[in-house]
Motif scaffolding. Sequence first.
Motif, PDB file in Angstrom:
ATOM      1  N   ALA A 113      -7.826  -1.754   3.214  1.00 47.55           N
ATOM      2  CA  ALA A 113      -6.959  -2.651   3.981  1.00 47.55           C
ATOM      3  C   ALA A 113      -7.497  -4.084   3.906  1.00 47.55           C
ATOM      4  O   ALA A 113      -6.735  -5.042   3.789  1.00 47.55           O
ATOM      5  N   GLY A 114      -8.818  -4.228   3.923  1.00 53.38           N
ATOM      6  CA  GLY A 114      -9.428  -5.554   3.805  1.00 53.38           C
ATOM      7  C   GLY A 114      -9.134  -6.201   2.465  1.00 53.38           C
ATOM      8  O   GLY A 114      -8.871  -7.402   2.388  1.00 53.38           O
ATOM      9  N   THR A 115      -9.161  -5.411   1.398  1.00 56.98           N
ATOM     10  CA  THR A 115      -8.832  -5.924   0.068  1.00 56.98           C
ATOM     11  C   THR A 115      -7.408  -6.457   0.035  1.00 56.98           C
ATOM     12  O   THR A 115      -7.140  -7.507  -0.543  1.00 56.98           O
ATOM     13  N   THR A 116      -6.488  -5.741   0.665  1.00 61.06           N
ATOM     14  CA  THR A 116      -5.081  -6.177   0.633  1.00 61.06           C
ATOM     15  C   THR A 116      -4.896  -7.497   1.379  1.00 61.06           C
ATOM     16  O   THR A 116      -4.075  -8.314   0.980  1.00 61.06           O
ATOM     17  N   ARG A 117      -5.650  -7.694   2.450  1.00 64.63           N
ATOM     18  CA  ARG A 117      -5.590  -8.991   3.152  1.00 64.63           C
ATOM     19  C   ARG A 117      -6.047 -10.104   2.223  1.00 64.63           C
ATOM     20  O   ARG A 117      -5.478 -11.188   2.185  1.00 64.63           O
ATOM     21  N   GLU A 118      -7.072  -9.821   1.447  1.00 67.41           N
ATOM     22  CA  GLU A 118      -7.610 -10.801   0.497  1.00 67.41           C
ATOM     23  C   GLU A 118      -6.591 -11.087  -0.604  1.00 67.41           C
ATOM     24  O   GLU A 118      -6.418 -12.231  -1.012  1.00 67.41           O
ATOM     25  N   TRP A 119      -5.909 -10.060  -1.089  1.00 68.97           N
ATOM     26  CA  TRP A 119      -4.873 -10.261  -2.118  1.00 68.97           C
ATOM     27  C   TRP A 119      -3.800 -11.216  -1.626  1.00 68.97           C
ATOM     28  O   TRP A 119      -3.365 -12.096  -2.356  1.00 68.97           O
ATOM     29  N   LEU A 120      -3.382 -11.052  -0.385  1.00 67.73           N
ATOM     30  CA  LEU A 120      -2.348 -11.927   0.168  1.00 67.73           C
ATOM     31  C   LEU A 120      -2.873 -13.355   0.319  1.00 67.73           C
ATOM     32  O   LEU A 120      -2.192 -14.315  -0.014  1.00 67.73           O
ATOM     33  N   ARG A 121      -4.102 -13.490   0.772  1.00 73.73           N
ATOM     34  CA  ARG A 121      -4.686 -14.806   1.036  1.00 73.73           C
ATOM     35  C   ARG A 121      -4.985 -15.583  -0.245  1.00 73.73           C
ATOM     36  O   ARG A 121      -4.776 -16.787  -0.313  1.00 73.73           O
ATOM     37  N   VAL A 122      -5.467 -14.908  -1.276  1.00 72.96           N
ATOM     38  CA  VAL A 122      -5.960 -15.586  -2.471  1.00 72.96           C
ATOM     39  C   VAL A 122      -4.864 -15.843  -3.510  1.00 72.96           C
ATOM     40  O   VAL A 122      -4.972 -16.767  -4.317  1.00 72.96           O
ATOM     41  N   GLY A 123      -3.784 -15.069  -3.499  1.00 72.59           N
ATOM     42  CA  GLY A 123      -2.735 -15.229  -4.503  1.00 72.59           C
ATOM     43  C   GLY A 123      -1.985 -16.539  -4.363  1.00 72.59           C
ATOM     44  O   GLY A 123      -2.109 -17.253  -3.368  1.00 72.59           O
ATOM     45  N   ALA A 124      -1.197 -16.851  -5.377  1.00 70.10           N
ATOM     46  CA  ALA A 124      -0.399 -18.082  -5.393  1.00 70.10           C
ATOM     47  C   ALA A 124       0.845 -17.932  -4.517  1.00 70.10           C
ATOM     48  O   ALA A 124       1.395 -16.837  -4.388  1.00 70.10           O
ATOM     49  N   ASP A 125       1.304 -19.041  -3.947  1.00 67.94           N
ATOM     50  CA  ASP A 125       2.501 -18.997  -3.104  1.00 67.94           C
ATOM     51  C   ASP A 125       3.792 -19.076  -3.907  1.00 67.94           C
ATOM     52  O   ASP A 125       4.877 -18.850  -3.378  1.00 67.94           O
ATOM     53  N   LYS A 126       3.684 -19.382  -5.198  1.00 71.95           N
ATOM     54  CA  LYS A 126       4.864 -19.403  -6.071  1.00 71.95           C
ATOM     55  C   LYS A 126       4.403 -19.228  -7.511  1.00 71.95           C
ATOM     56  O   LYS A 126       3.222 -19.394  -7.833  1.00 71.95           O
ATOM     57  N   LEU A 127       5.354 -18.912  -8.366  1.00 71.02           N
ATOM     58  CA  LEU A 127       5.043 -18.787  -9.787  1.00 71.02           C
ATOM     59  C   LEU A 127       4.951 -20.167 -10.419  1.00 71.02           C
ATOM     60  O   LEU A 127       5.742 -21.052 -10.073  1.00 71.02           O
ATOM     61  N   LYS A 151      -4.748   4.608  10.152  1.00 67.83           N
ATOM     62  CA  LYS A 151      -5.735   4.297  11.188  1.00 67.83           C
ATOM     63  C   LYS A 151      -5.564   5.318  12.295  1.00 67.83           C
ATOM     64  O   LYS A 151      -4.460   5.526  12.779  1.00 67.83           O
ATOM     65  N   MET A 152      -6.652   5.972  12.622  1.00 68.61           N
ATOM     66  CA  MET A 152      -6.650   6.989  13.676  1.00 68.61           C
ATOM     67  C   MET A 152      -7.523   6.496  14.821  1.00 68.61           C
ATOM     68  O   MET A 152      -8.745   6.416  14.670  1.00 68.61           O
ATOM     69  N   GLY A 153      -6.904   6.156  15.936  1.00 66.08           N
ATOM     70  CA  GLY A 153      -7.658   5.726  17.115  1.00 66.08           C
ATOM     71  C   GLY A 153      -8.602   4.581  16.813  1.00 66.08           C
ATOM     72  O   GLY A 153      -8.205   3.579  16.253  1.00 66.08           O
ATOM     73  N   ASN A 154      -9.888   4.757  17.149  1.00 70.21           N
ATOM     74  CA  ASN A 154     -10.883   3.710  16.918  1.00 70.21           C
ATOM     75  C   ASN A 154     -11.597   3.846  15.581  1.00 70.21           C
ATOM     76  O   ASN A 154     -12.552   3.129  15.304  1.00 70.21           O
ATOM     77  N   GLU A 155     -11.160   4.790  14.755  1.00 69.24           N
ATOM     78  CA  GLU A 155     -11.769   4.995  13.443  1.00 69.24           C
ATOM     79  C   GLU A 155     -11.375   3.857  12.503  1.00 69.24           C
ATOM     80  O   GLU A 155     -10.343   3.221  12.680  1.00 69.24           O
ATOM     81  N   PRO A 156     -12.172   3.616  11.456  1.00 68.77           N
ATOM     82  CA  PRO A 156     -11.798   2.584  10.487  1.00 68.77           C
ATOM     83  C   PRO A 156     -10.539   2.990   9.720  1.00 68.77           C
ATOM     84  O   PRO A 156     -10.198   4.169   9.625  1.00 68.77           O
ATOM     85  N   VAL A 157      -9.874   2.019   9.179  1.00 72.40           N
ATOM     86  CA  VAL A 157      -8.673   2.255   8.377  1.00 72.40           C
ATOM     87  C   VAL A 157      -9.099   2.945   7.083  1.00 72.40           C
ATOM     88  O   VAL A 157     -10.071   2.533   6.437  1.00 72.40           O
ATOM     89  N   THR A 158      -8.384   4.015   6.710  1.00 73.82           N
ATOM     90  CA  THR A 158      -8.692   4.731   5.473  1.00 73.82           C
ATOM     91  C   THR A 158      -7.537   4.612   4.497  1.00 73.82           C
ATOM     92  O   THR A 158      -6.371   4.539   4.897  1.00 73.82           O
TER      93      THR A 158
END
Length: 185
Positions: A113-127, A151-158
Amino acid sequence: MPRSGVLAGLGSTPSQSAVAWRLVKALSAHGYAEYSYYSVPDGFALVERLEQIQPDGSPVPRGVRFLDPDIAEPFSLTHYLEHLFVAPNGYYRLIVFVVTDLPVTARGAPPTAGTTREWLRVGADKLPPIYDKLPFTADHQVSVLIFEFQKMGNEPVTTLVPGRLDAHTHLEKAGLYASFAAAPR
């Protein structure tokens, strides 16, 4: 993904930018407002924001749909009382469209899930403008990669490998399949 629906009304050999525009138009119509672009060999990838979904693949209500799974949802007395007795289960998905004339294969470890946040943040906003000149030929495809998380309760996202639902079900429940299968209005 149905080639005719994605390309309907774009002409015989549309540009890759035109295909990106069609994808973004469909995403926007179904509540996807954040995405990033990446260059891939002979094309591009479009990454949408991680979203929370119901167990059947339908999006959760607007107020919590795009909350980060590592952040608590807004306080409500109802949710607080529910969580006293039942640990909340939460499912999430990330949809990535890959437009290229080359085979698309998944390699390496599945994203977190952390990687996907990074993909959104680092990618370009347009072609970049070069994609206005790059054709979407008969050899090109729009491939869809869908990653599921839980995500199950307080467990980390898998990351769920394999995912619970197939790509067609995800696209249908998100409202996107009909948008891509039908000609634009």
